[in-house]
Design a protein around this motif. Structure first.
Motif, PDB file in Angstrom:
ATOM      1  N   LYS A 167      -0.922 -12.660   4.015  1.00 40.63           N
ATOM      2  CA  LYS A 167       0.448 -12.142   3.954  1.00 40.63           C
ATOM      3  C   LYS A 167       0.711 -11.161   5.096  1.00 40.63           C
ATOM      4  CE  LYS A 167       1.462 -12.392  -1.016  1.00 40.63           C
ATOM      5  NZ  LYS A 167       1.714 -11.564  -2.235  1.00 40.63           N
ATOM      6  N   SER A 168      -0.275 -10.317   5.381  1.00 37.66           N
ATOM      7  CA  SER A 168      -0.127  -9.305   6.420  1.00 37.66           C
ATOM      8  C   SER A 168       0.007  -9.943   7.793  1.00 37.66           C
ATOM      9  CB  SER A 168      -1.323  -8.348   6.396  1.00 37.66           C
ATOM     10  OG  SER A 168      -1.414  -7.676   5.151  1.00 37.66           O
ATOM     11  N   VAL A 169      -0.866 -10.886   8.099  1.00 40.59           N
ATOM     12  CA  VAL A 169      -0.835 -11.547   9.399  1.00 40.59           C
ATOM     13  C   VAL A 169       0.485 -12.283   9.594  1.00 40.59           C
ATOM     14  CG1 VAL A 169      -1.863 -13.405  10.771  1.00 40.59           C
ATOM     15  CG2 VAL A 169      -3.333 -11.731   9.631  1.00 40.59           C
ATOM     16  N   LEU A 170       0.942 -12.982   8.573  1.00 40.28           N
ATOM     17  CA  LEU A 170       2.208 -13.720   8.669  1.00 40.28           C
ATOM     18  C   LEU A 170       3.377 -12.770   8.919  1.00 40.28           C
ATOM     19  CD1 LEU A 170       3.712 -16.418   8.456  1.00 40.28           C
ATOM     20  CD2 LEU A 170       3.886 -16.028   5.979  1.00 40.28           C
ATOM     21  N   ALA A 171       3.402 -11.653   8.201  1.00 40.65           N
ATOM     22  CA  ALA A 171       4.489 -10.677   8.368  1.00 40.65           C
ATOM     23  C   ALA A 171       4.511 -10.124   9.790  1.00 40.65           C
ATOM     24  CB  ALA A 171       4.335  -9.543   7.359  1.00 40.65           C
ATOM     25  N   LEU A 172       3.342  -9.820  10.332  1.00 39.60           N
ATOM     26  CA  LEU A 172       3.270  -9.260  11.682  1.00 39.60           C
ATOM     27  C   LEU A 172       3.639 -10.289  12.745  1.00 39.60           C
ATOM     28  CD1 LEU A 172       0.139  -7.134  11.022  1.00 39.60           C
ATOM     29  CD2 LEU A 172       2.234  -6.231  12.003  1.00 39.60           C
ATOM     30  N   GLN A 173       3.336 -11.534  12.494  1.00 36.79           N
ATOM     31  CA  GLN A 173       3.702 -12.588  13.442  1.00 36.79           C
ATOM     32  C   GLN A 173       5.212 -12.804  13.483  1.00 36.79           C
ATOM     33  OE1 GLN A 173       1.280 -15.797  11.928  1.00 36.79           O
ATOM     34  NE2 GLN A 173      -0.415 -15.367  13.332  1.00 36.79           N
ATOM     35  N   GLN A 174       5.887 -12.490  12.384  1.00 35.72           N
ATOM     36  CA  GLN A 174       7.323 -12.725  12.296  1.00 35.72           C
ATOM     37  C   GLN A 174       8.163 -11.489  12.608  1.00 35.72           C
ATOM     38  OE1 GLN A 174       7.722 -14.264   8.287  1.00 35.72           O
ATOM     39  NE2 GLN A 174       7.179 -16.344   8.902  1.00 35.72           N
ATOM     40  N   ALA A 175       7.543 -10.333  12.687  1.00 35.55           N
ATOM     41  CA  ALA A 175       8.286  -9.081  12.854  1.00 35.55           C
ATOM     42  C   ALA A 175       8.810  -8.900  14.282  1.00 35.55           C
ATOM     43  CB  ALA A 175       7.398  -7.898  12.482  1.00 35.55           C
ATOM     44  N   ASP A 176       9.986  -8.274  14.392  1.00 31.24           N
ATOM     45  CA  ASP A 176      10.459  -7.868  15.715  1.00 31.24           C
ATOM     46  C   ASP A 176      10.226  -6.379  15.955  1.00 31.24           C
ATOM     47  OD1 ASP A 176      12.680  -6.455  14.510  1.00 31.24           O
ATOM     48  OD2 ASP A 176      13.826  -8.313  14.491  1.00 31.24           O
ATOM     49  N   THR A 177       9.894  -5.649  14.877  1.00 27.19           N
ATOM     50  CA  THR A 177       9.638  -4.208  14.984  1.00 27.19           C
ATOM     51  C   THR A 177       8.518  -3.827  14.027  1.00 27.19           C
ATOM     52  OG1 THR A 177      11.974  -3.804  15.499  1.00 27.19           O
ATOM     53  CG2 THR A 177      10.660  -1.902  14.807  1.00 27.19           C
ATOM     54  N   ILE A 178       7.545  -3.081  14.537  1.00 24.65           N
ATOM     55  CA  ILE A 178       6.409  -2.630  13.726  1.00 24.65           C
ATOM     56  C   ILE A 178       6.360  -1.111  13.778  1.00 24.65           C
ATOM     57  CG2 ILE A 178       3.893  -2.685  13.462  1.00 24.65           C
ATOM     58  CD1 ILE A 178       4.113  -5.473  14.997  1.00 24.65           C
ATOM     59  N   VAL A 179       6.368  -0.485  12.614  1.00 27.88           N
ATOM     60  CA  VAL A 179       6.346   0.976  12.533  1.00 27.88           C
ATOM     61  C   VAL A 179       5.072   1.415  11.828  1.00 27.88           C
ATOM     62  CG1 VAL A 179       7.521   3.040  11.712  1.00 27.88           C
ATOM     63  CG2 VAL A 179       8.864   1.081  12.469  1.00 27.88           C
ATOM     64  N   VAL A 180       4.231   2.134  12.554  1.00 30.23           N
ATOM     65  CA  VAL A 180       2.990   2.680  12.003  1.00 30.23           C
ATOM     66  C   VAL A 180       3.277   4.112  11.573  1.00 30.23           C
ATOM     67  CG1 VAL A 180       0.570   3.201  12.482  1.00 30.23           C
ATOM     68  CG2 VAL A 180       1.674   1.253  13.620  1.00 30.23           C
ATOM     69  N   CYS A 181       2.936   4.456  10.338  1.00 23.97           N
ATOM     70  CA  CYS A 181       3.306   5.777   9.836  1.00 23.97           C
ATOM     71  C   CYS A 181       2.225   6.360   8.921  1.00 23.97           C
ATOM     72  CB  CYS A 181       4.626   5.682   9.069  1.00 23.97           C
ATOM     73  SG  CYS A 181       5.291   7.272   8.538  1.00 23.97           S
ATOM     74  N   GLY A 182       1.837   7.603   9.201  1.00 24.71           N
ATOM     75  CA  GLY A 182       0.950   8.336   8.309  1.00 24.71           C
ATOM     76  C   GLY A 182      -0.472   7.832   8.265  1.00 24.71           C
ATOM     77  N   THR A 183      -0.950   7.275   9.375  1.00 24.88           N
ATOM     78  CA  THR A 183      -2.321   6.783   9.387  1.00 24.88           C
ATOM     79  C   THR A 183      -2.971   7.090  10.729  1.00 24.88           C
ATOM     80  OG1 THR A 183      -3.728   4.797   9.358  1.00 24.88           O
ATOM     81  CG2 THR A 183      -1.440   4.483  10.026  1.00 24.88           C
ATOM     82  N   SER A 184      -4.260   7.416  10.674  1.00 31.18           N
ATOM     83  CA  SER A 184      -5.020   7.642  11.901  1.00 31.18           C
ATOM     84  C   SER A 184      -5.256   6.327  12.636  1.00 31.18           C
ATOM     85  CB  SER A 184      -6.365   8.303  11.581  1.00 31.18           C
ATOM     86  OG  SER A 184      -7.088   7.512  10.647  1.00 31.18           O
ATOM     87  N   PHE A 185      -5.080   5.234  11.928  1.00 34.07           N
ATOM     88  CA  PHE A 185      -5.179   3.885  12.489  1.00 34.07           C
ATOM     89  C   PHE A 185      -6.552   3.629  13.092  1.00 34.07           C
ATOM     90  CE2 PHE A 185      -2.512   0.317  14.502  1.00 34.07           C
ATOM     91  CZ  PHE A 185      -2.217  -0.215  13.257  1.00 34.07           C
ATOM     92  N   VAL A 186      -7.580   4.051  12.369  1.00 33.19           N
ATOM     93  CA  VAL A 186      -8.956   3.832  12.829  1.00 33.19           C
ATOM     94  C   VAL A 186      -9.787   3.046  11.811  1.00 33.19           C
ATOM     95  CG1 VAL A 186      -9.003   5.871  14.309  1.00 33.19           C
ATOM     96  CG2 VAL A 186      -9.740   6.079  11.924  1.00 33.19           C
ATOM     97  N   VAL A 187      -9.232   2.799  10.637  1.00 36.81           N
ATOM     98  CA  VAL A 187      -9.975   2.079   9.594  1.00 36.81           C
ATOM     99  C   VAL A 187      -9.719   0.582   9.721  1.00 36.81           C
ATOM    100  CG1 VAL A 187     -10.257   1.752   7.106  1.00 36.81           C
ATOM    101  CG2 VAL A 187      -9.900   4.050   8.028  1.00 36.81           C
ATOM    102  N   TYR A 188     -10.793  -0.165   9.879  1.00 41.42           N
ATOM    103  CA  TYR A 188     -10.683  -1.626  10.006  1.00 41.42           C
ATOM    104  C   TYR A 188     -11.071  -2.296   8.695  1.00 41.42           C
ATOM    105  CZ  TYR A 188      -9.891  -1.285  15.014  1.00 41.42           C
ATOM    106  OH  TYR A 188      -9.332  -1.020  16.235  1.00 41.42           O
ATOM    107  N   PRO A 189     -10.477  -3.434   8.370  1.00 42.56           N
ATOM    108  CA  PRO A 189      -9.672  -4.285   9.244  1.00 42.56           C
ATOM    109  C   PRO A 189      -8.190  -3.908   9.344  1.00 42.56           C
ATOM    110  CG  PRO A 189     -10.019  -5.396   7.165  1.00 42.56           C
ATOM    111  CD  PRO A 189     -10.825  -4.115   7.096  1.00 42.56           C
ATOM    112  N   PHE A 190      -7.735  -2.900   8.605  1.00 42.86           N
ATOM    113  CA  PHE A 190      -6.306  -2.560   8.624  1.00 42.86           C
ATOM    114  C   PHE A 190      -5.799  -2.302  10.041  1.00 42.86           C
ATOM    115  CE2 PHE A 190      -2.677   0.346   8.224  1.00 42.86           C
ATOM    116  CZ  PHE A 190      -1.885  -0.334   7.314  1.00 42.86           C
TER     117      PHE A 190
END
Length: 235
Positions: A167-190
């Protein structure tokens, strides 16, 4: 009109990627800041692991019960504004958070991916029956069969559910705008999800600390609460 407001209202398909910083304004501590949950314990990775659950279920249970549950917390303005975009059919939210606040804010089920699960969904490991979280907070043992209860969350050493990945991959493939909020963005696979984005998508981050973004990513450094308070949603 703020930069974030302009970006969101020009977008047609938004993906919000959210982390613990979104819920701190609701009274839930984050994990990796200097005052976060992980700063208080020497071995949180073990205490929140599959190994601990199996080998020391009582230790696991006591740690989870006393450190992760904030049942009186309510969605804040960030959750509410994101939910408004989701209810308008313009956004999908993919969250690392297991605190149930995005769901409480009214995000439609089909527009929410709880990537790491939900603390308030409890099941018995023996008979797989679901029980209310209040029952779990009273005892880790299932009164019907004696099995050990657990929250439906991804522990260390466990894998992400395939459905959530897809679901996540499909949503990102279809998005025109991605907003990252409130995360250090270092934890994988997220954090790696961003690699699956539509190559033409605009990427913006709203965070107190600067985080690593793809080339041409827009960093809005500041308090996300203040930023989202100024967001208006066009009818």
């Amino acid at each position: 009109m703020t930069e974030l407001n302009k970006i969101l209202n020009r977008a047609n398909k938004i993906v919000f990627l959210t982390g613990a910083g979104v819920s701190t304004a609701s009274g839930i501590p984050d994990y990796r800041s200097k005052n976060g949950l992980y700063a208080q314990k020497k071995t949180p990775e073990y205490l929140l692991s599959h190994t601990c659950l199996i080998r020391e279920p009582e230790t696991f249970y006591q740690y989870v019960k006393h450190n992760l549950y904030y049942p009186n917390s309510k969605p804040n303005i960030i959750h509410k504004k994101m939910a408004a975009f989701a209810k308008a059919g313009k956004a999908i939210i993919i969250t690392q958070n297991i605190d149930n606040l995005h769901g409480q804010s009214g995000v439609p089920v089909d527009r929410l991916v709880e990537f790491h699960g939900n603390l308030y969904k409890i099941y018995c490991q023996k008979c797989h029956q679901r029980v209310p979280y209040q029952t779990y907070l009273q005892s880790m043992h299932h009164q019907n069969c004696g099995g050990i209860l657990r929250a439906d969350v991804v522990l260390y050493e466990e894998g992400i559910k395939q459905e959530n990945l897809q679901k996540s991959v499909l949503a990102l493939q279809q998005a025109d705008t991605i907003v990252v909020c409130g995360t250090s963005f270092v934890v994988y696979p997220f954090a790696g999800l961003i690699e699956y984005r539509n190559s033409n998508a605009k990427v913006v981050a709203v965070n107190k600390e600067t985080i690593s973004l793809p080339e041409k990513g827009i960093m809005i450094k500041g308090d996300a609460v203040q930023e989202f308070e100024q967001v208006t949603i066009k009818a």
